[in-house]
Enzyme design. Structure first.
Site, PDB file in Angstrom:
ATOM      1  N   LYS A 175      -1.816  -0.256  12.471  1.00 36.39           N
ATOM      2  CA  LYS A 175      -1.361  -1.342  11.594  1.00 36.39           C
ATOM      3  C   LYS A 175      -0.002  -1.129  11.021  1.00 36.39           C
ATOM      4  CE  LYS A 175      -0.784  -2.948   7.520  1.00 36.39           C
ATOM      5  NZ  LYS A 175       0.103  -3.611   7.397  1.00 36.39           N
ATOM      6  N   GLU A 250      -1.025  10.866   3.588  1.00 37.19           N
ATOM      7  CA  GLU A 250       0.386  11.487   3.050  1.00 37.19           C
ATOM      8  C   GLU A 250       0.931  10.412   2.279  1.00 37.19           C
ATOM      9  OE1 GLU A 250       0.956  14.651   3.381  1.00 37.19           O
ATOM     10  OE2 GLU A 250      -0.823  15.040   4.558  1.00 37.19           O
ATOM     11  N   CYS A 284      10.150   9.910   1.900  1.00 35.82           N
ATOM     12  CA  CYS A 284       9.262  10.450   1.206  1.00 35.82           C
ATOM     13  C   CYS A 284       9.760  11.963   0.474  1.00 35.82           C
ATOM     14  CB  CYS A 284       7.954  10.409   1.694  1.00 35.82           C
ATOM     15  SG  CYS A 284       8.036  11.259   3.410  1.00 35.82           S
TER      16      CYS A 284
HETATM   17  P1  NAD Z   1       2.820   1.066   0.903  1.00 41.93           P
HETATM   18  O1  NAD Z   1       1.580   1.855   0.454  1.00 41.93           O
HETATM   19  O2  NAD Z   1       2.981  -0.373   0.215  1.00 41.93           O
HETATM   20  O3  NAD Z   1       2.298   0.563   2.178  1.00 41.93           O
HETATM   21  C1  NAD Z   1       2.138   1.511   3.318  1.00 41.93           C
HETATM   22  C2  NAD Z   1       0.941   0.893   4.272  1.00 41.93           C
HETATM   23  O4  NAD Z   1      -0.396   0.454   3.772  1.00 41.93           O
HETATM   24  C3  NAD Z   1       1.459  -0.698   4.852  1.00 41.93           C
HETATM   25  O5  NAD Z   1       1.306  -0.648   6.151  1.00 41.93           O
HETATM   26  C4  NAD Z   1       0.645  -1.569   3.981  1.00 41.93           C
HETATM   27  O6  NAD Z   1       0.739  -2.884   4.603  1.00 41.93           O
HETATM   28  C5  NAD Z   1      -0.780  -0.967   4.243  1.00 41.93           C
HETATM   29  N1  NAD Z   1      -1.648  -1.350   2.918  1.00 41.93           N
HETATM   30  C6  NAD Z   1      -1.299  -2.098   1.818  1.00 41.93           C
HETATM   31  N2  NAD Z   1      -2.239  -2.262   1.162  1.00 41.93           N
HETATM   32  C7  NAD Z   1      -3.402  -1.910   1.899  1.00 41.93           C
HETATM   33  C8  NAD Z   1      -4.912  -1.806   1.746  1.00 41.93           C
HETATM   34  N3  NAD Z   1      -5.347  -2.632   0.676  1.00 41.93           N
HETATM   35  N4  NAD Z   1      -5.627  -1.429   2.624  1.00 41.93           N
HETATM   36  C9  NAD Z   1      -5.021  -0.616   3.781  1.00 41.93           C
HETATM   37  N5  NAD Z   1      -3.723  -0.672   4.097  1.00 41.93           N
HETATM   38  C10 NAD Z   1      -2.942  -1.124   2.996  1.00 41.93           C
HETATM   39  O7  NAD Z   1       3.978   1.933   1.246  1.00 41.93           O
HETATM   40  P2  NAD Z   1       5.389   1.594   1.710  1.00 41.93           P
HETATM   41  O8  NAD Z   1       6.121   0.845   0.850  1.00 41.93           O
HETATM   42  O9  NAD Z   1       5.213   0.798   2.919  1.00 41.93           O
HETATM   43  O10 NAD Z   1       6.024   3.185   2.069  1.00 41.93           O
HETATM   44  C11 NAD Z   1       6.755   3.676   1.194  1.00 41.93           C
HETATM   45  C12 NAD Z   1       5.851   4.837   0.394  1.00 41.93           C
HETATM   46  O11 NAD Z   1       5.485   5.712   1.621  1.00 41.93           O
HETATM   47  C13 NAD Z   1       6.589   5.569  -0.257  1.00 41.93           C
HETATM   48  O12 NAD Z   1       5.823   6.170  -1.543  1.00 41.93           O
HETATM   49  C14 NAD Z   1       6.930   7.083   0.299  1.00 41.93           C
HETATM   50  O13 NAD Z   1       6.966   8.210  -0.290  1.00 41.93           O
HETATM   51  C15 NAD Z   1       5.655   6.935   1.202  1.00 41.93           C
HETATM   52  N6  NAD Z   1       5.904   7.811   2.426  1.00 41.93           N
HETATM   53  C16 NAD Z   1       5.274   8.998   2.324  1.00 41.93           C
HETATM   54  C17 NAD Z   1       5.415   9.806   3.653  1.00 41.93           C
HETATM   55  C18 NAD Z   1       4.738  11.206   3.736  1.00 41.93           C
HETATM   56  O14 NAD Z   1       4.556  11.559   4.902  1.00 41.93           O
HETATM   57  N7  NAD Z   1       4.409  11.706   2.606  1.00 41.93           N
HETATM   58  C19 NAD Z   1       6.024   9.347   4.628  1.00 41.93           C
HETATM   59  C20 NAD Z   1       7.029   8.337   4.606  1.00 41.93           C
HETATM   60  C21 NAD Z   1       6.582   7.351   3.301  1.00 41.93           C
END
Ligand code: NAD
Length: 482
Positions: A175, A250, A284
């Site tokens: 997804k 992560e 991130c």
């Molecule tokens: P997000 O948490 O809003 O969304 C991530 C994913 O989760 C999306 O595909 C979203 O549709 C899905 N999602 C949302 N609600 C959900 C639910 N209830 N159940 C299951 N899935 C759900 O994050 P974002 O805005 O897409 O990304 C930015 C964030 O990601 C920042 O906090 C960044 O630091 C983090 N990030 C971390 C890493 C790492 O490896 N540590 C890498 C890249 C980004």
């Protein structure tokens, strides 16, 4: 309206059961619709999981070298599409072109890397305590894997989850994030063309609260790998772990670079700027805290502010720094800038939306530097996810390490120093999954483990490198007394 991209379920390109699509707009020019994607619901996600469950056994029994061949072929197909994928990434996510090209190349390299790992999957044979006996381990796939990815590395992160999952013999439901799913769909197209059997990979686009929630909770899913925000990831972890699934998350970061009294302040400013303003601060691992010794803080902040002001902001195709991905992300960054000013930080560079015809419509923000930040201010503690760097002055190295650690995150941390003892102490003492010396906090190599500590990760399994395969395999120990 551009063509609606479809879900990929059981080897077919299908529309969502909701009959709805949602448009993705170019963040540099939001009047332009880049593409429309299926706005799927829980029923579509459930179908995808069922398709993966049906395909699981046969894919697990497919010899590793054959699985590897499919991954290598998919890598070659993506390689041939490099330019088009780079264009798509710039258009949907807004990255500056060299950054987008680098990310596409990373995805290709990941497929090649795990292609050879698939051919090489092995357990270990040990001496048995008995005569006429074999004692060894074998590695088998964990089962159906649900992969949930964020928008900020929309091709590299799906690649670094998909490639090891498939290499190890798992069927998968992916997804991707709704803001930039196009390049993840391109991976599915490449794998289909490479001959991946039907049902082994399924891709469903749509809201996390429907599609993501369904695949996390579905009883046929054995493992959940999530990358995204700490808020959502912690919820996903609780839910998946309570259902007995293997789970890896992560999450966010608030990454520090410590600048020692022994550092060259201009060199340090370049390292911090590159880590904090690269990818518009939307990594991130982006540096958002510069923790600087008082002896060099003035020279450092002057150089950092000068560098911030020199950055050419505009549409990613022709400029050094692209837009934020969405209006909501831009608003959130602008809100943090206001909060920092209200809390008494001194604005040294940026602080608003840039002006000019190239940037008037897009979600652009100026590279921003705050000085006189104290460690308890929100700008020093919360993930901003935009190009904003907070400079925190400290009196000595011990204080610098204390400030670096006094935070709920622990993803990437770096130190700029000419002092060998300090460098080693930093590696020993900083609480972070990635630690770097005289390097920026961003930038990872694909063949070493990656993951955070504290609120940046579930701290269960690492991703990437050999460690990346562990999450997707179960090791069985065989006592064979013949
Ligand atoms: P997000 O948490 O809003 O969304 C991530 C994913 O989760 C999306 O595909 C979203 O549709 C899905 N999602 C949302 N609600 C959900 C639910 N209830 N159940 C299951 N899935 C759900 O994050 P974002 O805005 O897409 O990304 C930015 C964030 O990601 C920042 O906090 C960044 O630091 C983090 N990030 C971390 C890493 C790492 O490896 N540590 C890498 C890249 C980004």
């Amino acid at each position: 309206m551009a063509k609606p991209n479809r879900n990929y379920i059981d080897g077919e390109w299908v529309t969502a059961s909701t009959d709805e699509t949602v448009a993705v707009h170019d963040p540099a020019n939001p009047d332009d619709v880049v593409a429309a994607y299926q706005q799927s619901g829980a029923a579509d996600a459930a179908r995808a999981v069922e398709a993966a469950a049906s395909a699981q056994d046969d894919w697990a029994e497919t010899p590793g070298p054959t699985r590897g061949k499919t991954l290598r072929e998919a890598g070659a197909i993506l390689d041939r599409q490099k330019e088009a994928l780079t264009d798509a990434l710039v258009a949907e996510e807004g990255k500056a072109r060299p950054e987008a090209a680098g990310e596409v190349q990373r995805a290709i390299d990941i497929f090649y890397y795990f292609a050879s790992k698939a051919a090489d999957l092995s357990g270990t044979r040990k001496a048995s305590s008995g005569r006429d006996a074999n004692l060894y381990t074998r590695k088998d796939p964990v089962g159906v894997a649900a992969l949930i990815t964020p928008w900020n590395y929309p091709i590299a992160i799906p690649a670094w989850k998909l490639a090891p999952a498939l290499a190890a013999g798992n069927a998968v439901v992916l997804k991707p994030a709704s803001l930039a799913p196009g390049v993840a769909i391109a991976i599915a197209e490449a794998l289909e063309e490479a001959g991946l059997p039907d049902g082994v990979l399924n891709v469903v686009t749509g809201p996390g609260s429907d599609v993501g929630d369904e695949i996390v909770g579905h009883e046929a899913v054995d493992a959940v790998s999530f990358t995204g925000s700490s808020e959502v990831g912690e919820m996903v972890y609780e839910r998946a772990a309570a259902a007995g699934k293997r789970v890896q998350t992560e999450l966010g970061g608030k990454n520090p670079t410590v600048v020692s009294a022994s550092a060259d302040p201009e060199e340090a400013a370049e390292i911090v700027a590159s880590g904090g303003f690269g990818t518009t601060g939307q990594s991130c691992t982006a540096c958002s805290r510069a923790i600087v010794h008082e002896d060099v803080v003035d020279e450092f902040t002057d150089a950092l502010a000068e560098r911030a002001e020199s950055i050419d902001v505009g549409p990613g195709n022709a400029h050094e720094m692209g837009p934020q991905v969405s209006a909501a992300e831009l608003d959130s960054t602008l809100e943090y800038i206001e909060i920092a000013e209200d809390e008494g930080a001194t604005l040294l560079a940026g602080g608003g939306e840039p002006e000019g015809s190239a940037v008037e419509n897009g979600h652009f923000v100026e590279p921003t530097v705050f000085a006189d930040v104290s460690p308890d201010m929100r700008i020093a503690r919360e993930e901003v996810f935009g190009p904003v760097i907070a400079v925190i002055e400290v009196g000595d190295f011990d204080e610098a390490v204390d400030v670096a650690n006094d935070i709920e995150y622990g993803l990437s941390a770096s130190v700029v120093t000419d002092d060998h003892t300090e460098a080693n102490r930093f590696v020993d003492e900083v609480e972070s999954g990635v630690v770097k010396v005289n390097e920026k906090t961003t930038g990872l190599e694909l063949h070493v483990p990656f993951g955070g500590v504290k609120r940046s990760s579930s701290e269960t399994w690492r991703e990437q490198g050999d460690a990346g395969l562990e999450f997707y395999t179960i090791e069985t120990t065989v006592y064979d007394n013949y």
